[in-house]
Design an enzyme around this catalytic site. Structure first.
Site, PDB file in Angstrom:
ATOM      1  CG  ASP A  39     -10.816   9.787  35.870  1.00 57.16           C
ATOM      2  OD1 ASP A  39     -11.430   8.817  36.327  1.00 57.16           O
ATOM      3  OD2 ASP A  39      -9.960   9.702  34.963  1.00 57.16           O
ATOM      4  CD  GLN A  53      -6.526   4.625  31.875  1.00 57.76           C
ATOM      5  OE1 GLN A  53      -7.747   4.611  31.727  1.00 57.76           O
ATOM      6  NE2 GLN A  53      -5.949   4.257  32.996  1.00 57.76           N
ATOM      7  CE  LYS A  77     -10.980   3.456  33.364  1.00 59.03           C
ATOM      8  NZ  LYS A  77      -9.829   4.363  33.516  1.00 59.03           N
TER       9      LYS A  77
END
Ligand code: NDP
Length: 259
Positions: free
Chosen positions: A98, A75, A31
């Site tokens: 997200d 994460q 990322k």
């Protein structure tokens, strides 16, 4: 995409990783590389395994108020002592790149959303870019997680697919998968789908990422067997994974535009 920095645009993505899960470390590094490539400033917060839930929540609250941060990504999975739901619920919905916050999940449900979760969005983009029509097709999603299976099914339905969702309690999985024109598999088990479970000419999309040896990743689909029957199939690695990261970049740019 043009490099944003060269155009004088400053966009910031905060990536929080807790503990030292090797798979999470690889995802976070990928990322960060993508951010560098398109010119998004990435800010990594690598926290120790024994970080408390309150410490993590305090960090997110600080980032929510930080003007240089447009997107916040935590994460997953988090260490067991931290409640993921409490953490996700703390992220500002406008910075939730997200799309895991319940407000964003609800918006997806009614089809009026700012952000789509990156993996299902990546799958939709792959289907669209391949010129595959969804309308009227029998779509089967194997897996019903909040981050992949459920939103995937919703997005396929919104594109007028007729969607069936299968999971670990589904009896005779093959009976469903064999009927699929479009089969999306997000289970987390190698060989969950073998060649005999796939219809001739089906589109097979493998979301799974399974580490079977130190440097060997495979999906959930037996690629060699299913490739012979599918009209289109995604490999692992190199299929849905890079699309997920591309969608994260898209969401981060969109977050900056919204703010
Ligand atoms: P989860 O473990 O949260 O969900 C797995 C789902 O698969 C569950 O709904 C489970 O059913 C179902 N399942 C488990 N075993 C079977 C079975 N034998 N038959 C049918 N269904 C079964 O996983 P995620 O959704 O988070 O991830 C799935 C896979 O995708 C993983 O390999 C993950 O690493 C990968 N992934 C890849 C991404 C990418 O960018 N390519 C991004 C995110 C995930 P039940 O609900 O009944 O338990």
């Amino acid at each position: 995409m043009a490099n944003l920095k060269k155009e004088g645009k400053e966009i910031g993505l905060a990536v929080i990783i807790v503990g030292d899960n090797p798979a999470s470390r690889v995802y976070v590094n990928n990322k960060k590389k993508a951010c560098e490539y398109i010119g998004i400033n990435s800010y990594e917060y690598a926290l120790k395994e024994d970080t408390t839930e309150n410490e993590l929540i305090d960090l997110i609250k600080t980032l929510n108020n930080d003007k240089k941060i447009n997107g916040i990504l935590v994460q997953l999975p988090l260490p067991k002592h931290i409640n993921e739901e409490a953490v996700i619920n703390t992220i500002d919905v406008k910075k939730d790149v997200d799309a895991f916050h319940p407000v964003n999940v609800g918006k997806i449900m009614i089809g009026n959303y700012d952000f789509l979760p990156c993996t299902p969005a990546g799958v939709m983009e792959l289907i669209a870019e391949s010129g595959i029509e969804i309308q009227g097709k029998d779509c089967v999603v194997v897996g019903r997680s909040n981050i992949v299976g459920k939103p995937q099914a919703m997005l396929l339905m919104q594109q007028n697919g007729t969607v069936t969702i299968c999971h670990s309690k589904t009896k005779n999985l093959a009976e469903y998968t064999k009927k699929a024109d479009i089969l999306v598999v997000a289970v987390g088990k190698p060989n969950a789908i073998t060649g005999d479970m796939v219809k001739d000419g089906a589109v097979v999309i493998d979301v799974g990422i399974n580490r079977i040896a130190e440097k060997t990743l495979v999906g959930d689909v037996n690629f060699e067997e299913c490739e012979k029957k599918a009209s289109a199939i995604t490999p692992v690695p190199g299929g849905v994974g890079p699309m997920t990261i591309a969608m994260l970049m898209k969401n981060t740019v969109k977050a900056a535009l919204i703010q």
